[in-house]
Design a protein around this motif. Structure first.
Motif, PDB file in Angstrom:
ATOM      1  N   ILE A  13       0.857  -1.186   0.000  1.00  0.00           N
ATOM      2  CA  ILE A  13       0.000   0.000   0.000  1.00  0.00           C
ATOM      3  C   ILE A  13       0.890   1.232   0.000  1.00  0.00           C
ATOM      4  O   ILE A  13       1.834   1.333   0.783  1.00  0.00           O
ATOM      5  N   VAL A  14       0.585   2.165  -0.895  1.00  0.00           N
ATOM      6  CA  VAL A  14       1.377   3.389  -1.026  1.00  0.00           C
ATOM      7  C   VAL A  14       0.502   4.591  -0.706  1.00  0.00           C
ATOM      8  O   VAL A  14      -0.597   4.735  -1.248  1.00  0.00           O
ATOM      9  N   ARG A  15       0.998   5.449   0.163  1.00  0.00           N
ATOM     10  CA  ARG A  15       0.319   6.714   0.448  1.00  0.00           C
ATOM     11  C   ARG A  15       0.927   7.765  -0.468  1.00  0.00           C
ATOM     12  O   ARG A  15       2.142   7.978  -0.456  1.00  0.00           O
ATOM     13  N   MET A  16       0.089   8.394  -1.276  1.00  0.00           N
ATOM     14  CA  MET A  16       0.566   9.370  -2.247  1.00  0.00           C
ATOM     15  C   MET A  16       0.172  10.782  -1.829  1.00  0.00           C
ATOM     16  O   MET A  16      -0.868  10.974  -1.196  1.00  0.00           O
ATOM     17  N   LYS A  18      -1.403  14.456  -2.107  1.00  0.00           N
ATOM     18  CA  LYS A  18      -2.677  14.892  -2.662  1.00  0.00           C
ATOM     19  C   LYS A  18      -2.518  15.245  -4.143  1.00  0.00           C
ATOM     20  O   LYS A  18      -1.575  15.928  -4.528  1.00  0.00           O
ATOM     21  N   ARG A  21      -3.048  10.687  -7.231  1.00  0.00           N
ATOM     22  CA  ARG A  21      -3.956   9.634  -7.709  1.00  0.00           C
ATOM     23  C   ARG A  21      -4.664  10.081  -8.987  1.00  0.00           C
ATOM     24  O   ARG A  21      -4.739   9.335  -9.960  1.00  0.00           O
TER      25      ARG A  21
END
Length: 78
Positions: A13-16, A18, A21
């Motif tokens: 899981i990657v947190r990008m 704002k 996406r």
């Protein structure tokens, strides 16, 4: 009954930041790929470089490009 796993792929899981996406989704759409495929294509160059350009036949983007050229749509759930 145990749930059978379909693919042996690693998941991460990657947190990008704002807005990333939407940017990836737009680029993927322009390239007629899923978001997952678009991310793999972007990462492949980094992985190839780290592996000394030898992925041992595990180059995901190469497979994606072959599918795209054959008109195969492999869009993942987003």
């Amino acid at each position: 009954m145990a749930r059978e796993q379909r693919t042996p792929h690693d998941r991460y899981i990657v947190r990008m930041p704002k807005g990333w996406r939407d940017a990836i989704k737009t680029r993927a759409s322009l390239n007629r790929r899923s978001m997952n495929q678009e991310i793999l294509v972007a990462l492949e160059g980094i992985v190839k470089e780290a592996a000394g350009a030898n992925l041992g036949g595990h180059a995901p983007a190469a497979k994606v490009d072959q599918q795209s050229n054959q008109g195969v749509s492999n869009h993942d759930a987003e």
